[in-house]
Write a protein that holds these residues in place. Sequence first.
Motif, short mmCIF file in Angstrom:
data_model
loop_
_atom_site.label_atom_id
_atom_site.label_comp_id
_atom_site.label_asym_id
_atom_site.label_seq_id
_atom_site.Cartn_x
_atom_site.Cartn_y
_atom_site.Cartn_z
N MET A 43 29.54 99.25 0.82
CA MET A 43 29.33 98.99 -0.60
C MET A 43 30.69 98.93 -1.27
O MET A 43 31.49 99.85 -1.17
CB MET A 43 28.48 100.08 -1.24
CG MET A 43 28.27 99.89 -2.74
SD MET A 43 27.35 101.26 -3.48
CE MET A 43 25.76 101.05 -2.72
N VAL A 44 30.96 97.80 -1.95
CA VAL A 44 32.26 97.58 -2.60
C VAL A 44 32.01 97.40 -4.09
O VAL A 44 31.14 96.63 -4.49
CB VAL A 44 32.97 96.35 -2.02
CG1 VAL A 44 34.40 96.29 -2.54
CG2 VAL A 44 32.97 96.38 -0.50
N CYS A 45 32.78 98.11 -4.91
CA CYS A 45 32.53 98.12 -6.35
C CYS A 45 33.77 97.74 -7.14
O CYS A 45 34.91 98.02 -6.74
CB CYS A 45 32.08 99.53 -6.76
SG CYS A 45 31.88 99.77 -8.55
N ASP A 46 33.53 97.07 -8.27
CA ASP A 46 34.60 96.83 -9.24
C ASP A 46 33.99 96.81 -10.64
O ASP A 46 32.76 96.68 -10.81
CB ASP A 46 35.35 95.53 -8.96
CG ASP A 46 36.84 95.66 -9.32
OD1 ASP A 46 37.13 96.20 -10.40
OD2 ASP A 46 37.69 95.23 -8.53
N ILE A 47 34.85 96.92 -11.65
CA ILE A 47 34.41 97.14 -13.03
C ILE A 47 35.01 96.09 -13.95
O ILE A 47 36.16 95.66 -13.76
CB ILE A 47 34.83 98.54 -13.52
CG1 ILE A 47 34.32 99.61 -12.55
CG2 ILE A 47 34.31 98.82 -14.92
CD1 ILE A 47 34.90 100.99 -12.82
N GLY A 48 34.25 95.65 -14.96
CA GLY A 48 34.74 94.71 -15.96
C GLY A 48 34.30 95.15 -17.35
O GLY A 48 33.73 96.23 -17.54
N GLY A 49 34.56 94.28 -18.33
CA GLY A 49 34.13 94.56 -19.70
C GLY A 49 35.03 95.51 -20.46
O GLY A 49 34.59 96.21 -21.36
N SER A 50 36.32 95.54 -20.12
CA SER A 50 37.23 96.49 -20.76
C SER A 50 37.71 96.06 -22.14
O SER A 50 38.22 96.88 -22.90
CB SER A 50 38.45 96.71 -19.85
OG SER A 50 39.14 95.48 -19.64
#
Length: 323
Positions: A43-50
């Motif tokens: 499972m690989v995760c990243d974040i957006g919406g900063s």
Amino acid sequence: MLGVAPRFTRNGLGVVLGSVFEGRLERTPCLLTTAPRGRQLLMVCDIGGSQKEQPFETFGFLIFDLDCNPHWLNGQAAFRRNALIQRRRMAFKALNDGLRRRSLVPFLTLAEVLNGVLVTFAVHKVDRPIMGDGGATHEELAPLWKPAVINRLMWVIYLGAFLVSGFSPVGQDVMFIINEDEIAANVPQLTKLTDLFARAVSNQQGPMRGHLRCGTTKSDDGSLALEDLAALPDLTAGAVAEFVAALALKGAGPLSPLLQKLPSGVSWKTRQIIPWALASGGSLERFVCLIDSVPGSQKWRATIPRWFTVPDLIKSGSLLQTA
């Protein structure tokens, strides 16, 4: 191991998300859950919406069995030799040179051979569930992270644990990878992240898993395979954040059933990524889950919209959405 129809936890976020995800996968089964399974789930995760003007924070999760995807690994090596030179990294914020721009569509096309699921959560920054009570949990984490990062960290952990509850079968090893950023920038943070994630997974009260490990893209073996895998949730998290913000601020809203044009001002890269991120029916299942409040209530809801892109006469594209 043979794949079976996933059953998600009803604990924590699963109180609402569980039935929503099961309904989506009953309507459109994914190959990951119906084909024979491997020994290790990655499972690989990243974040957006900063950005402040974006009302939704986004969390992208790529989920697949590592030992069931040799075709992508072979294709990734060829892609690196032929398309991306000088060890360039694909990332939503880094699509600022000609080579990366030309490589975007081939890169997304290559990802379609993955047998897995790419889920992007768009979580409203105000109208959303409260993670933790701000007391003991924050006191435990305050020495390692700033308050704003703790909130983001808890969403990563609880969303990730929820996904493990449904997509990982009994006895499977789980490896969780996150981009090396403010959440896992050093060894103490990564160690604590591993502890928190293990506790969250065990609290789902699902079937017993095998070994659970956490790492960052820094663990890459030099092939940049982990970097390229992390780029997929990075690209969708960035594009979905811009996409739903445009619909919320300049359109009829992300859940409107009306046919509407994609609002002006959406970047070229989002126009390229969003139709790909909404495609369905291949070996890599892709969808977006919106989390916000029920109108006129303090309760929260989760919605997996059915969005369709519809070309218009000037080829700029319209969007048809039905919840």
